[in-house]
Design a protein around this motif. Structure first.
Motif, short mmCIF file in Angstrom:
data_model
loop_
_atom_site.label_atom_id
_atom_site.label_comp_id
_atom_site.label_asym_id
_atom_site.label_seq_id
_atom_site.Cartn_x
_atom_site.Cartn_y
_atom_site.Cartn_z
N ASP A 52 17.56 15.68 24.02
CA ASP A 52 17.38 14.26 24.37
C ASP A 52 18.43 13.77 25.38
O ASP A 52 18.36 12.65 25.87
CB ASP A 52 17.42 13.39 23.12
CG ASP A 52 18.72 13.50 22.34
OD1 ASP A 52 19.65 14.19 22.81
OD2 ASP A 52 18.81 12.90 21.24
N VAL A 54 21.42 12.85 25.03
CA VAL A 54 22.40 11.88 24.53
C VAL A 54 23.79 12.52 24.43
O VAL A 54 24.79 11.97 24.91
CB VAL A 54 21.96 11.31 23.17
CG1 VAL A 54 23.07 10.46 22.57
CG2 VAL A 54 20.68 10.49 23.33
N CYS A 57 25.39 13.16 27.83
CA CYS A 57 25.95 11.95 28.44
C CYS A 57 27.26 11.56 27.76
O CYS A 57 28.22 11.12 28.42
CB CYS A 57 24.94 10.81 28.35
SG CYS A 57 23.51 11.01 29.43
N LYS A 58 27.32 11.72 26.46
CA LYS A 58 28.57 11.43 25.75
C LYS A 58 29.67 12.40 26.17
O LYS A 58 30.85 12.03 26.20
CB LYS A 58 28.34 11.51 24.24
CG LYS A 58 27.47 10.38 23.68
CD LYS A 58 27.33 10.49 22.16
CE LYS A 58 26.51 9.33 21.60
NZ LYS A 58 26.38 9.41 20.12
N ILE A 71 23.36 5.49 28.52
CA ILE A 71 22.63 6.38 27.61
C ILE A 71 21.39 5.68 27.06
O ILE A 71 21.48 4.56 26.54
CB ILE A 71 23.54 6.84 26.44
CG1 ILE A 71 24.79 7.55 26.99
CG2 ILE A 71 22.77 7.77 25.51
CD1 ILE A 71 25.78 7.93 25.90
N SER A 73 18.65 5.58 24.24
CA SER A 73 18.48 6.05 22.85
C SER A 73 17.02 6.18 22.47
O SER A 73 16.70 6.53 21.32
CB SER A 73 19.18 5.08 21.89
OG SER A 73 18.66 3.76 22.04
N GLN A 80 14.36 10.48 27.59
CA GLN A 80 15.26 11.59 27.27
C GLN A 80 15.57 12.42 28.52
O GLN A 80 16.71 12.85 28.74
CB GLN A 80 14.64 12.46 26.18
CG GLN A 80 14.50 11.75 24.84
CD GLN A 80 13.88 12.62 23.77
OE1 GLN A 80 13.26 13.65 24.07
NE2 GLN A 80 14.01 12.20 22.52
N ASN A 83 18.14 10.80 30.62
CA ASN A 83 19.51 11.11 30.17
C ASN A 83 19.99 12.45 30.75
O ASN A 83 21.13 12.55 31.22
CB ASN A 83 19.55 11.18 28.64
CG ASN A 83 19.45 9.83 27.99
OD1 ASN A 83 19.76 8.80 28.60
ND2 ASN A 83 19.00 9.79 26.74
#
Length: 233
Positions: A52, A54, A57-58, A71, A73, A80, A83
């Motif tokens: 996805d 996420v 990106c973090k 981001i 969600s 997704q 992202n």
């Protein structure tokens, strides 16, 4: 690796990718991402946890928090993939990761080339360390070599013009001793115009073994058959 059924070319490419896949590198990449983000993978599968985008990106936000990536969600596929695309764009613009070191969106989202995904994570760690965004002891694999520039003075550059490179051929031991310049060069056969036919130039062909034995000159040459007398009447 997913259990999705594939056929034709996709199956062949997936088989080659699986043959080169290194589970240990995947495990190193997993632990590195968890240590940088402070989050544990939500699933057992590497691709499933990153699909996805996420966590990716973090990851870049943790390495460079001054300009965080937005981001999404949402569970919708195109969100997704947005992202993932944001992560990939950040690799080049912020971390200077070259394009040949990055995966494509479908490599991760459709599990086309998981090995390239792992390679991208390794490359990100090296370039982040080179930019001073990551301690050297946290780099995955060997660190990037530092650029080494060499400068030469004008005198050194001029002296190099007198050196013959080995690409031009080996000149060691070569000399012009024994050569003479300005002398007369004989290009005409010695016997030409003198009537001497005892020697024949090789340019006229090979005459080894040839001779004129058995030939006679100035005699009568018979070109007709036996003379037939006319019948007497």
């Amino acid at each position: 690796m997913s259990g999705k059924v594939m056929g034709g070319l996709d199956r062949d490419l997936a088989a080659k990718a699986a043959a080169k896949y290194d589970p240990e590198r995947e495990n190193d990449a997993r632990h590195w991402i968890e240590s940088i983000t402070g989050e544990v993978f939500p699933f057992d599968g590497f691709q499933e946890s990153l699909k996805d985008g996420v966590l990716l990106c973090k990851l870049v936000n943790a390495l460079s928090p001054d300009s965080p990536v937005r981001i999404n969600s949402s569970k919708m596929p195109f969100k997704q993939m947005e992202n993932i695309n944001s992560f990939l764009m950040t690799l080049g613009s912020k971390f200077e990761v070259p394009p040949h070191d990055t995966f494509q969106t479908i490599d991760l989202y459709e599990d086309k080339n998981p090995g390239q995904v792992v390679d991208t994570i390794f490359s990100l760690s090296r370039h982040a360390a080179k930019l001073g965004l990551l301690p050297a002891d946290q780099v995955l694999g060997p660190k990037l070599a530092d650029k080494h520039e060499v400068t030469f003075t004008d005198e050194q550059l001029r002296s190099g013009n007198n050196v013959i490179g080995l690409q031009m051929g080996f000149a060691g031991g070569a000399s012009q001793s024994g050569q003479s310049w300005g002398g007369r060069r004989q290009v005409v056969e010695q016997g030409v115009g003198t009537g001497d036919a005892s020697s024949v130039s090789q340019q006229l062909g090979f005459n080894g073994g040839a001779n004129a034995s058995g030939l006679t000159f100035g005699g009568r040459r018979e070109i007709g058959g036996e003379y037939a007398k006319p019948d007497q009447e």
